[in-house]
Design a protein around this motif. Sequence first.
Motif, PDB file in Angstrom:
ATOM      1  N   GLU A 300      -1.190   8.842  -1.190  1.00  0.00           N
ATOM      2  CA  GLU A 300      -0.410   7.606  -1.144  1.00  0.00           C
ATOM      3  C   GLU A 300       0.061   7.211  -2.549  1.00  0.00           C
ATOM      4  O   GLU A 300       1.211   6.829  -2.741  1.00  0.00           O
ATOM      5  CB  GLU A 300      -1.260   6.500  -0.503  1.00  0.00           C
ATOM      6  N   TYR A 301      -0.829   7.317  -3.529  1.00  0.00           N
ATOM      7  CA  TYR A 301      -0.435   6.942  -4.898  1.00  0.00           C
ATOM      8  C   TYR A 301       0.658   7.872  -5.430  1.00  0.00           C
ATOM      9  O   TYR A 301       1.526   7.448  -6.193  1.00  0.00           O
ATOM     10  CB  TYR A 301      -1.643   6.964  -5.841  1.00  0.00           C
ATOM     11  N   ARG A 304       3.805   6.577  -4.230  1.00  0.00           N
ATOM     12  CA  ARG A 304       4.150   5.319  -4.916  1.00  0.00           C
ATOM     13  C   ARG A 304       4.676   5.600  -6.328  1.00  0.00           C
ATOM     14  O   ARG A 304       5.640   4.972  -6.781  1.00  0.00           O
ATOM     15  CB  ARG A 304       2.925   4.395  -4.964  1.00  0.00           C
ATOM     16  N   THR A 376       0.453   1.364  -8.210  1.00  0.00           N
ATOM     17  CA  THR A 376      -0.486   1.613  -7.111  1.00  0.00           C
ATOM     18  C   THR A 376      -0.609   0.467  -6.102  1.00  0.00           C
ATOM     19  O   THR A 376      -1.088   0.678  -4.992  1.00  0.00           O
ATOM     20  CB  THR A 376      -1.900   1.877  -7.675  1.00  0.00           C
ATOM     21  N   PRO A 380       5.600   2.200  -0.996  1.00  0.00           N
ATOM     22  CA  PRO A 380       6.861   2.598  -1.634  1.00  0.00           C
ATOM     23  C   PRO A 380       8.032   1.643  -1.350  1.00  0.00           C
ATOM     24  O   PRO A 380       8.798   1.318  -2.264  1.00  0.00           O
ATOM     25  CB  PRO A 380       7.126   3.990  -1.070  1.00  0.00           C
ATOM     26  N   ILE A 383       7.757  -1.340  -3.490  1.00  0.00           N
ATOM     27  CA  ILE A 383       8.032  -0.966  -4.888  1.00  0.00           C
ATOM     28  C   ILE A 383       9.540  -0.957  -5.119  1.00  0.00           C
ATOM     29  O   ILE A 383      10.041  -1.479  -6.120  1.00  0.00           O
ATOM     30  CB  ILE A 383       7.425   0.429  -5.213  1.00  0.00           C
TER      31      ILE A 383
END
Length: 398
Positions: A300-301, A304, A376, A380, A383
């Motif tokens: 996941e990070y 991102r 983090t 996304p 972000i």
Amino acid sequence: MPSVITSTATLPPKSARAGSAKTSPVRDLLALTERPDVISFAGGLPAPELFDLDGIRDAYAAALSTPAVLQYSTSEGNARLREIVAAQYTAEGLPTAAEDLLVTTGSQQGLGLFATTLLDPGDVVLVEEPCYLAALQTFALAGSRVIGIPSSDGALDLDALDAAAAAHAPKFFYTVPTFQNPTGRTHDLESRERIAASAMRYGYRIVEDEPYRQLRYSGDALPSLAHFAPDHVLSLGTFSKVIAPGLRIGWVRTTPDIRPAVTIAKQAADLHTSTIDQAAAAEYLASGRAASALSRIRAEYAARRDAMLSALPSALPDGSTWNTPDGGMFVWARLADGWNATTALGEALAHDVAFVPGAPFYAGAPDERTLRLSFTTYAPERILVGMSRLGAAFQTDR
Ligand code: PMP
């Protein structure tokens, strides 16, 4: 009701050390990032929706099967937990025994224990420029003199490190070798060898702080500095970024010469880290669920990070630069000529988006054009919304 006694004498002032730890003006600005409508890339916060609540709840339930986990315990920490962490180091190529490790209340406490054990007022500590802010505070509170080692093109200036070591006889060099906070920068293999060789040549220790080591999304793992200079390197680790920061469980990996002193410092600080939290962490790691959760966190990070990197070219003013970290939580950017990141933060907040200006992370003269963005905290899509707000903020007239 008994009455309060009136005092005729003035109270003594706080210690000079306490006075030397500054609060920063940026702190006031960052208080504004807590407004719920602000998308904040400022705090280095792990994503709460990725905390493995079920796995951790089960681990606590299993740990609570014996009263011993609610009793006082040894300052060194839970034996099973230390065995597990030692085995992780050993599997990564750094032979480690449980006795080499002492469990701390977050790695931040480990930093404080090393400061207490190694520093007298006036002693010199070398740090990377820029440097993790709370480390600067810890060294200031220990009364030490902090000297920043600059970087050029994102790599530590190793000649400057040697020169500072020769000139100042430092007690230690503090480094975050992998995915540094604040820059996301990683020391390459050659730099690691040279840093270790410098410590051996000039006779100083290295404190390597590795909270982000396991958050790698691309590239190959690099050896710990302790691998090159086992007698000179003290290491700090933590579960804050790979399990959850609220656990407050970290550890120090010490060399035998300072181990008794570190243990006494730990005893004086808080006797020991929470027994139940340590036992639950050991259960959780042994169950294998920590490893699965970490794989999810990494995937996941990585997405991102990629979302943020994809949006940076249209968000920052033309002529700005930034790095592409292989892991961790942060991107470090430098605004185009003429911009000031602290001033720009005011405009960003007016657009409901935030970052941290780089200036407070410097031990010496700051580069006012730098800033740190954490990737983090949000999914996304969020972000991208934040990055487009940032783009709008930078379009506004200065
Ligand atoms: N060192 C660095 C470089 C960090 O970024 C942090 C957390 N932001 C810490 C230490 C402290 O982590 P912990 O939660 O383990 O105390």
